[in-house]
Design an enzyme around this catalytic site. Structure first.
Site, PDB file in Angstrom:
ATOM      1  N   GLY A  12      38.720  39.388  48.435  1.00  0.00           N
ATOM      2  CA  GLY A  12      39.989  38.898  49.569  1.00  0.00           C
ATOM      3  C   GLY A  12      40.962  39.535  49.710  1.00  0.00           C
ATOM      4  O   GLY A  12      40.877  40.881  49.825  1.00  0.00           O
ATOM      5  N   THR A  25      41.428  53.654  63.292  1.00  0.00           N
ATOM      6  CA  THR A  25      41.578  53.448  65.521  1.00  0.00           C
ATOM      7  C   THR A  25      42.361  54.489  65.899  1.00  0.00           C
ATOM      8  O   THR A  25      41.490  55.190  66.475  1.00  0.00           O
ATOM      9  CB  THR A  25      41.786  52.161  65.205  1.00  0.00           C
ATOM     10  N   ARG A  73      34.028  37.229  51.196  1.00  0.00           N
ATOM     11  CA  ARG A  73      32.821  37.606  49.637  1.00  0.00           C
ATOM     12  C   ARG A  73      31.417  36.809  50.722  1.00  0.00           C
ATOM     13  O   ARG A  73      30.850  36.035  51.186  1.00  0.00           O
ATOM     14  CB  ARG A  73      32.995  37.319  48.951  1.00  0.00           C
ATOM     15  N   CYS A  74      30.385  38.073  50.005  1.00  0.00           N
ATOM     16  CA  CYS A  74      28.693  38.295  50.683  1.00  0.00           C
ATOM     17  C   CYS A  74      27.891  38.069  49.337  1.00  0.00           C
ATOM     18  O   CYS A  74      27.698  39.116  48.702  1.00  0.00           O
ATOM     19  CB  CYS A  74      29.028  39.832  51.042  1.00  0.00           C
ATOM     20  N   ASP A 104      37.204  46.078  44.232  1.00  0.00           N
ATOM     21  CA  ASP A 104      36.109  46.171  43.120  1.00  0.00           C
ATOM     22  C   ASP A 104      34.620  46.005  43.668  1.00  0.00           C
ATOM     23  O   ASP A 104      34.031  46.631  43.967  1.00  0.00           O
ATOM     24  CB  ASP A 104      36.326  45.852  41.812  1.00  0.00           C
ATOM     25  N   THR A 127      43.370  44.977  47.627  1.00  0.00           N
ATOM     26  CA  THR A 127      43.202  43.960  47.387  1.00  0.00           C
ATOM     27  C   THR A 127      44.791  43.827  46.641  1.00  0.00           C
ATOM     28  O   THR A 127      45.594  44.758  46.325  1.00  0.00           O
ATOM     29  CB  THR A 127      42.739  44.151  45.660  1.00  0.00           C
ATOM     30  N   ILE A 128      45.311  42.384  46.069  1.00  0.00           N
ATOM     31  CA  ILE A 128      46.747  42.192  46.179  1.00  0.00           C
ATOM     32  C   ILE A 128      46.973  43.149  44.205  1.00  0.00           C
ATOM     33  O   ILE A 128      48.088  42.924  43.604  1.00  0.00           O
ATOM     34  CB  ILE A 128      47.186  40.434  45.969  1.00  0.00           C
ATOM     35  N   ASP A 129      45.577  42.732  43.901  1.00  0.00           N
ATOM     36  CA  ASP A 129      46.179  42.553  42.030  1.00  0.00           C
ATOM     37  C   ASP A 129      45.590  43.940  41.238  1.00  0.00           C
ATOM     38  O   ASP A 129      46.569  44.171  40.432  1.00  0.00           O
ATOM     39  CB  ASP A 129      43.985  42.632  41.863  1.00  0.00           C
ATOM     40  N   ASP A 131      44.271  46.188  40.724  1.00  0.00           N
ATOM     41  CA  ASP A 131      43.387  46.693  39.377  1.00  0.00           C
ATOM     42  C   ASP A 131      42.004  47.072  39.771  1.00  0.00           C
ATOM     43  O   ASP A 131      40.661  47.593  39.160  1.00  0.00           O
ATOM     44  CB  ASP A 131      42.788  45.125  38.609  1.00  0.00           C
ATOM     45  N   ARG A 164      65.838  24.523  32.784  1.00  0.00           N
ATOM     46  CA  ARG A 164      64.478  23.298  32.297  1.00  0.00           C
ATOM     47  C   ARG A 164      63.444  24.678  32.450  1.00  0.00           C
ATOM     48  O   ARG A 164      63.795  26.086  32.503  1.00  0.00           O
ATOM     49  CB  ARG A 164      64.054  23.162  33.424  1.00  0.00           C
ATOM     50  N   GLY A 172      46.318  38.165  39.606  1.00  0.00           N
ATOM     51  CA  GLY A 172      46.221  39.368  38.781  1.00  0.00           C
ATOM     52  C   GLY A 172      44.707  39.450  38.506  1.00  0.00           C
ATOM     53  O   GLY A 172      44.453  40.346  37.683  1.00  0.00           O
ATOM     54  N   ARG A 173      43.688  38.433  38.990  1.00  0.00           N
ATOM     55  CA  ARG A 173      42.709  38.382  38.819  1.00  0.00           C
ATOM     56  C   ARG A 173      42.298  38.550  36.748  1.00  0.00           C
ATOM     57  O   ARG A 173      42.945  37.871  36.099  1.00  0.00           O
ATOM     58  CB  ARG A 173      41.627  39.378  38.898  1.00  0.00           C
ATOM     59  N   ARG A 261      48.277  35.982  49.134  1.00  0.00           N
ATOM     60  CA  ARG A 261      47.573  36.648  49.350  1.00  0.00           C
ATOM     61  C   ARG A 261      48.161  37.097  50.894  1.00  0.00           C
ATOM     62  O   ARG A 261      47.527  38.489  51.458  1.00  0.00           O
ATOM     63  CB  ARG A 261      46.216  35.955  49.602  1.00  0.00           C
TER      64      ARG A 261
END
Lengths: 332, 332, 332, 332
Positions: A12, A25, A73-74, A104, A127-129, A131, A164, A172-173, A261
């Site tokens: 991600g 670089t 993803r691979c 991860d 990763t944004i998560d 974790d 409301r 967050g996975r 993301r």
């Protein structure tokens, strides 16, 4: 001969992956190393999608979301054929060190490569998560929290106008770093996440919530529930239905989704990406290998990939409790 | 005796409703009229939730989303008992004129009141959907377009990084004002909305899309489809499934939802709310009645409520075509 | 043979100039015309800095501030040698029509070219100042108003916390379009601009302000003065000193400056830039010449350059008065 | 009897001071302590401007900039009469503990009170400048960095369009925390701040800059200099003039000013303010006194006020060097 360093982004995408690519670089430039990239994550290694990188390519990308090296993803990397093919590409281009920016799964891929390739491998936490252990924050986490917070600020306006209940699902996975940081930053009345939730108390939790909601109807206005993704069976929609059926209260749902993301990275992420990118090149120069570079307590540290992958980084109990303390006015 | 003007906000809240409330209050102050509010839309009239309004209450609200008078949908107004009860409250408080800020349904409610109440009624167009005739833009529309545009800008980053198809559902009730303005502002590759969609061409549309997508896979990166809510049978999820089944392409969905309703209003909306709020009080002073105040071609105009309610305001064909012109590179 | 259309951006850059460039390029593509650009405003014509433009160059620029064709002011265009040299470049590249995006001075340059070049010239209004007749809004104006409004929203927080007077200088060259739209959108207590200021009343104005300020010290909190640039002799600093000397009140100054020129354009500007860019190509196809394409009352219109340059577009008296009405609570 | 805790905000306001006030109030509520506030910093103690605080007052303030308790600088606190008067007010209201949120000067005031008052005093670091030891970040710093970064992102657009040199002055009092974090986050070509500047090298610095600029004219586009306030004799304007005179290069200046103080706090600041606010009440309960509560390496810590006031917190040399590394392409 000039050393040749390759970089790729995998899994991600996360804001400020570009800042890390740029720093790598520019630092290669500074240290007179050659810097190259592979596109589309590990797919670029397998399919040999190769690019040479210069400072004028990366300089304008500091403030851009996404990743100029693309990501993916691979599946092939889960097979030894795939891994071996990736290593062959590295050999073909005479790469001396590989830096992978990702989460991860991406770091597991890097470990796999290490088993079939003799050169240096360095991971960066992207990763944004948030974790990943071995770093206080991952690259992209601060931006995701900021985006989700601003989105919920907007939802709060409508929630107040209509007095409301809103259920807002955040990413967050399988961890609650985003949920708790966003929930506390937005003053959410409830946070339902892995850290404070157990399946057998689910029903009780809903009931408590409903009582709290009932109480606040007479005092406050709105009631915001921040829900971690992948947690509630059936997701936000199922939680909404439970609230309707068991509590006879109506609620609205909002799944923030992919807006979390992207976007121009906040300065905190740009600076983390820059710092870790520079440190990754330093790590290569000083001969480090098979580690992830992170930042803890303001210091750059290197942690063995093995350890990063096998150690969880929970949301601190202190922070989970912090949220509870603020809600006493509902419980009296 | 000092004239007494009442104001309420009704239906879906919209950014800059507060700007209109503020302008009405300040203008009443200027013209030495008394200004009062009712809470929770028409429910406040039926239940007599009354508040006197002064400049220090409203002054800080210019930049706040939502509505300080709260809003609600009100089933009771669909019955004559409800309407009569609302009129009784107006009489009890000796109101001389009622200003209602809201959308189509809210203006219908105002018409119903007019049939049982002898004083002046003035409508203001307050809805993010922009689906009201008698005004070029409704209060809140510009902010909703801005919020959705910024959200999709973020999604574009991820879509580019993954070279992926995204379906983003935007609000608009039954019109494509948001869909087209957001779709063109974000350079969406496709906009699927009421104006360019017919049920019997749905399948063909998907097929064309898929061809276009196939083409761009080799040139561009991402492919963004902006989808108007309430259009595709089954919504974004169903469209995604059609794309998968018929076109063998994977896509991600994102339903922007309620973030489009809230947030600090953009200056354009603050200024429209201010201008129409001032004009509403002027209209009362000059004896206008049973009209909605809007702005067309830069001029404040009054349109009979009857006409506003019975006239559609379509997205211009010119604008629908503008989008088509930009996509030729897919179709060659 | 395929017609060849050139475009350049000139004078102060404005957000969404890129949107116009993009629309021109895509529309040329659609109509099978060739599209080329010149860099650095008219300098690019004089120095022959030429580039061919394709859809993949311009597509990602819709959300970017600045201008990919760069901009500049060009002294040489004030001489006939410069103009003739520019026309020679147009002939060398066999250009059939020239589109210039810029403000007042840029359109004068285009007129000058027309006198020495036989082909079509089309102007587009690109300036944040909105001081061009022939269009309700110029490209970039809405973004500048938005940026200044958000900046002043932030200043308001500090002004409130300290209950302090702030003088904020905004751009606008010699007109008050930005000052009034920003001043009303931020609820500024005073707007000092060309439209409501006369030199011989300057002192009186300050005195009135000071009285108003004195009054509000006991009611409100902060007091915001929005000042148009190029108006007060000596600028914001001089106004501050007058307030100190003559009124014994302390104030802080903030000159917003160049942040008002840049940034990702708001959707309103992206869509205006897109609409006018498409219309410019249409105008060329239908044989129009020596006109500026603008939008008034929602319709695309063409106005002779001569008329655009010689006609002022003042801020409407209606809008100037609107601000006055809101401030009565200070004057009672 | 219920313990009574007072809070005030002092000195320059900072985003998320409200988050800290809110957390203190909610935590008092949780622990059944009474919470009161004094307005306008120490002036409120001297003049007895007292307010009782409840959760419904503070709950909506989490996302608001400024401070609901107002702030001020207070000359009287520099005299012992003033300090004694402040202590008398604390006694009159039977305050058991005082929490002051502010910067360096505010904490000195708190020390002075401690010398004449027997109860507990707790400081919280609230300043955008981040120039306090005893905490990694001060409350408000992250928001100021974010605001300045976004502003400079906009300036970059214009700088690129004109290929121009910009000098942007940022806040920071006498330290470069803002300058370096913003400068690195925006990819500034030069940062001129206390950490990398010595008066006798000033001229040399300018010369180096000019060489670098000359180099980039042929490669890049724009050149951004981030300048710390209170550093260059004569400020940004003087630096601009030196560049003109000695280097024959034209530059534009932009002083970001007060926009850096205000605005809705970023989540990082909201969460820091919340965490430290909760910790301040915990510190009172556990009997701590004469300390500032901060967060280092993710842990809440207490540092004696004495030590906080007498210890500088420099920008790390590591971070200063990080910036240098990125600029090699100018120096080759």
């Amino acid at each position: 001969m000039m050393k040749k360093i390759a970089v790729l982004t995998s899994g991600g995408d996360a804001p400020a992956m570009n800042a890390a690519i740029r720093a790598i670089t520019l630092s290669c430039n500074y240290h007179q190393l050659q810097c190259v990239g592979f596109y589309h994550g590990y797919n670029g290694l397998i399919d040999d999608q190769y690019v040479e990188m210069e400072h004028f390519d990366v300089n304008p990308t500091l403030q851009q979301g996404g990743t100029i090296l693309k990501s993916a993803r691979c599946q092939a990397m889960l097979t030894s054929e795939g891994v071996i093919q990736a290593c062959n590409t590295l050999r073909k281009h005479e790469i001396d060190a590989l830096i992978v920016i990702g989460g991860d799964g991406s770091l597991r891929g890097l470990q796999a490569i290490k088993q079939h390739w003799e050169k240096q491998v360095i991971g960066l936490p992207g990763t944004i998560d948030n974790d990943l252990s071995g770093t206080d924050c991952t690259i992209g986490f601060a931006t995701a929290v900021t985006t989700a917070t601003h989105a919920i600020d907007k939802i709060r306006d409508t929630a107040n106008a209509f007095e409301r209940i809103f259920i807002v699902e955040v990413m967050g996975r399988h961890s609650g770093h985003i949920a708790f940081n966003v929930g506390i930053a937005t003053g959410a009345e409830a946070i339902i996440s892995f850290e404070n939730f157990s399946a057998d108390r689910a029903l009780q939790k809903v009931t408590e919530l409903l009582k709290a909601i009932d109480k606040q109807q007479h005092t406050h206005g709105s009631f915001l529930i921040v829900l971690a993704e992948n947690l509630w069976p059936g997701g936000a929609q199922a939680l909404k239905e439970s609230l309707t059926e068991q509590g006879k209260v109506d609620s609205a749902i909002c799944i923030l989704g992919h807006i979390q993301r992207g976007g121009s990275p906040v300065p905190e992420d740009r600076n983390l990406g820059t710092e870790l990118g520079l440190a990754a090149v330093d790590a290569i120069i000083t001969g480090q290998d098979n580690v992830m570079i992170g930042r803890e307590a303001g210091k750059v540290i290197a942690t063995p990939l093995e350890q990063v992958i096998n150690t969880a980084k929970p949301v601190s109990a202190h922070w989970v409790n912090a949220h509870q303390q603020q809600l006493t006015h509902y419980l009296k």
